[in-house]
Scaffold this motif. Structure first.
Motif, PDB file in Angstrom:
ATOM      1  N   LEU A  42       0.509  -1.252  -0.367  1.00  9.15           N
ATOM      2  CA  LEU A  42       0.309  -0.158   0.020  1.00  9.15           C
ATOM      3  C   LEU A  42       0.749   1.125  -0.529  1.00  9.15           C
ATOM      4  CD1 LEU A  42      -2.630   1.466   0.573  1.00  9.15           C
ATOM      5  CD2 LEU A  42      -2.807   1.272   2.671  1.00  9.15           C
ATOM      6  N   SER A  43       0.906   2.448  -1.335  1.00 12.38           N
ATOM      7  CA  SER A  43       1.544   3.010  -1.250  1.00 12.38           C
ATOM      8  C   SER A  43       0.537   4.669  -1.242  1.00 12.38           C
ATOM      9  CB  SER A  43       2.501   3.679  -2.765  1.00 12.38           C
ATOM     10  OG  SER A  43       2.937   4.610  -2.435  1.00 12.38           O
ATOM     11  N   PHE A  44       1.181   5.401   0.149  1.00 13.34           N
ATOM     12  CA  PHE A  44       0.285   7.068  -0.007  1.00 13.34           C
ATOM     13  C   PHE A  44       0.968   7.929   0.262  1.00 13.34           C
ATOM     14  CE2 PHE A  44       1.040   4.067   4.071  1.00 13.34           C
ATOM     15  CZ  PHE A  44       1.042   5.424   4.945  1.00 13.34           C
TER      16      PHE A  44
ATOM     17  N   ARG B 182       5.104  10.023   2.053  1.00 14.16           N
ATOM     18  CA  ARG B 182       5.055   9.300   1.505  1.00 14.16           C
ATOM     19  C   ARG B 182       6.017   8.002   2.141  1.00 14.16           C
ATOM     20  NH1 ARG B 182       4.483   9.885  -3.898  1.00 14.16           N
ATOM     21  NH2 ARG B 182       4.895  12.107  -4.058  1.00 14.16           N
ATOM     22  N   CYS B 183       4.316   6.718   2.158  1.00 15.48           N
ATOM     23  CA  CYS B 183       5.020   6.460   2.734  1.00 15.48           C
ATOM     24  C   CYS B 183       4.737   5.131   1.834  1.00 15.48           C
ATOM     25  CB  CYS B 183       4.044   5.925   3.547  1.00 15.48           C
ATOM     26  SG  CYS B 183       4.443   4.952   5.005  1.00 15.48           S
ATOM     27  N   MET B 184       5.270   3.990   1.936  1.00 16.04           N
ATOM     28  CA  MET B 184       4.953   2.142   1.678  1.00 16.04           C
ATOM     29  C   MET B 184       4.940   1.159   2.436  1.00 16.04           C
ATOM     30  SD  MET B 184       6.024   0.423  -1.860  1.00 16.04           S
ATOM     31  CE  MET B 184       8.128   0.354  -1.270  1.00 16.04           C
TER      32      MET B 184
ATOM     33  N   GLY C 100      -2.316   4.307  -6.403  1.00 14.26           N
ATOM     34  CA  GLY C 100      -2.238   3.279  -7.960  1.00 14.26           C
ATOM     35  C   GLY C 100      -3.390   2.165  -6.945  1.00 14.26           C
ATOM     36  N   LEU C 101      -4.512   3.497  -6.991  1.00 17.90           N
ATOM     37  CA  LEU C 101      -5.359   2.547  -6.013  1.00 17.90           C
ATOM     38  C   LEU C 101      -6.593   2.966  -7.718  1.00 17.90           C
ATOM     39  CD1 LEU C 101      -5.453   2.242  -2.430  1.00 17.90           C
ATOM     40  CD2 LEU C 101      -5.357   0.291  -4.024  1.00 17.90           C
ATOM     41  N   SER C 102      -6.784   2.159  -8.088  1.00 15.62           N
ATOM     42  CA  SER C 102      -8.226   2.220  -9.760  1.00 15.62           C
ATOM     43  C   SER C 102      -9.708   2.120  -8.796  1.00 15.62           C
ATOM     44  CB  SER C 102      -7.725   1.262 -10.296  1.00 15.62           C
ATOM     45  OG  SER C 102      -8.750  -0.137  -9.663  1.00 15.62           O
ATOM     46  N   ASP C 103      -9.697   1.541  -7.659  1.00 20.01           N
ATOM     47  CA  ASP C 103     -10.878   1.856  -7.545  1.00 20.01           C
ATOM     48  C   ASP C 103     -11.609   3.285  -6.053  1.00 20.01           C
ATOM     49  OD1 ASP C 103     -10.998  -0.550  -4.662  1.00 20.01           O
ATOM     50  OD2 ASP C 103      -9.370   1.108  -5.112  1.00 20.01           O
ATOM     51  N   ALA C 104     -10.415   4.349  -6.147  1.00 24.25           N
ATOM     52  CA  ALA C 104     -10.252   4.782  -4.705  1.00 24.25           C
ATOM     53  C   ALA C 104     -10.911   5.621  -4.412  1.00 24.25           C
ATOM     54  CB  ALA C 104      -8.375   6.038  -5.161  1.00 24.25           C
TER      55      ALA C 104
END
Length: 308
Positions: free
Chosen positions: A216-218, A263-265, A292-296
């Motif tokens: 999970l990257s955010f 910024r974190c992964m 990278g989350l298409s359903d965001a």
């Protein structure tokens, strides 16, 4: 010394072939196509003999397809031993030379892109291989780079086997749901090749984790004060997520000089755990953006409602 003189030329399979043919003309040597020579096709067919000889009542055999020599040889052998067996070929979506040949009714040059299944990136299938395989192949499917990366990861984690991208496309077709009709049937797939660079393997494993919803990257905005960063890392630790990379940026957050963007992964156990971590972040922070989350946009858990 074996007395072999190895020469390297060309940046692709097609260019390497052209390079070999120039040597053939100059020195009068014999050219043996690596996937289209009749003897090569026959030799690859022994794979089908072994599978059908060792396993009874196979309903389907899934074969990677590049230049089509392997599927041609395997199809001839398998169909002779078990006429009812279904032969299914699998190509990478980025190199569909056999699919294009079927559409045209003959081998044609297909447009290929860089793929994890680089061993299948043959621009034109072999003529001998195509003519042999076409009437015996029951189905051809293509698989994505995501499915290939995930299949490499699955084999490393579960089977403890390192298989290159070209060799896992059969498994990728099953993982990707391309062959639902095979559910409950006896199926064999050929895992051919472990020639994968360690750097590429590392990339595949990381992308496989991402495809498996275990990375999970955010970015998140936290208070630029003592305790702001430690509070974030403590929440991640309590959630059970493992921080793989973290970076805080002050200069680019112009709208609030008393805050910092982080910024974190992180790595999670599975998709459900990833969803839990996302909910914790959105519950506690007002500004969170998942990368990278298409359903965001459609997932209510991604609507930030925290106060920080």
């Amino acid at each position: 010394s074996s007395g072999i003189n190895a020469e390297y030329g060309g940046d692709s399979i097609a260019e390497a072939r052209d390079f070999a043919l120039t040597i053939l003309e100059k020195e009068g040597q014999v050219y043996i196509n690596g996937f289209d020579h009749p003897d090569i096709i026959a030799g690859q067919g022994t794979v089908g003999l072994e599978i059908c000889g060792q396993l009874d009542n196979i309903d389907a055999l899934i074969v990677p397809v590049g230049g089509a020599g392997l599927i041609a040889g395997v199809a001839v052998a398998a169909k002779n031993m078990n006429p009812s067996i279904q032969i299914i070929g699998v190509e990478a979506t980025r190199c569909k030379s056999f699919t294009e040949a079927i559409k045209a009714g003959k081998p044609v040059r297909a447009h290929n892109s860089v793929s994890l299944a680089d061993g299948l990136a043959v621009p034109t299938v072999g003529l001998n291989a195509f003519v042999t395989a076409q009437p015996l192949v029951d189905k051809i499917v293509t698989v994505s780079e995501k499915a290939i990366a995930l299949s490499i990861l699955r084999l490393v984690e579960i089977e403890k086997n390192v298989v290159e991208g070209s060799g896992v496309v059969g498994l990728a077709a099953l993982i990707d749901g391309q062959l639902p009709e095979l559910k409950g049937k006896r199926v064999a797939t050929i895992l051919c090749g472990g020639n994968i660079d360690t750097t590429v393997l590392g990339r595949c494993l990381e992308r496989g984790l991402a495809a498996d919803s275990r990375l999970l990257s955010f970015t998140v905005v936290v208070k630029d004060a003592p305790g702001g960063m430690s509070q974030l890392t403590a929440r991640l630790a309590e959630s059970g997520a493992s921080i793989k990379d973290i970076l805080h940026e002050r200069a680019w957050l112009l709208e609030d000089v008393f805050a910092v963007r982080v910024r974190c992964m992180v790595e999670t156990r599975d998709a459900d755990h990833t969803k839990e971590v996302r909910k914790i972040l959105t519950d506690n922070y007002r500004h969170v953006e998942f990368i990278g989350l298409s359903d965001a946009s459609s997932d209510p858990d991604l609507v930030s409602k925290g106060s920080n």
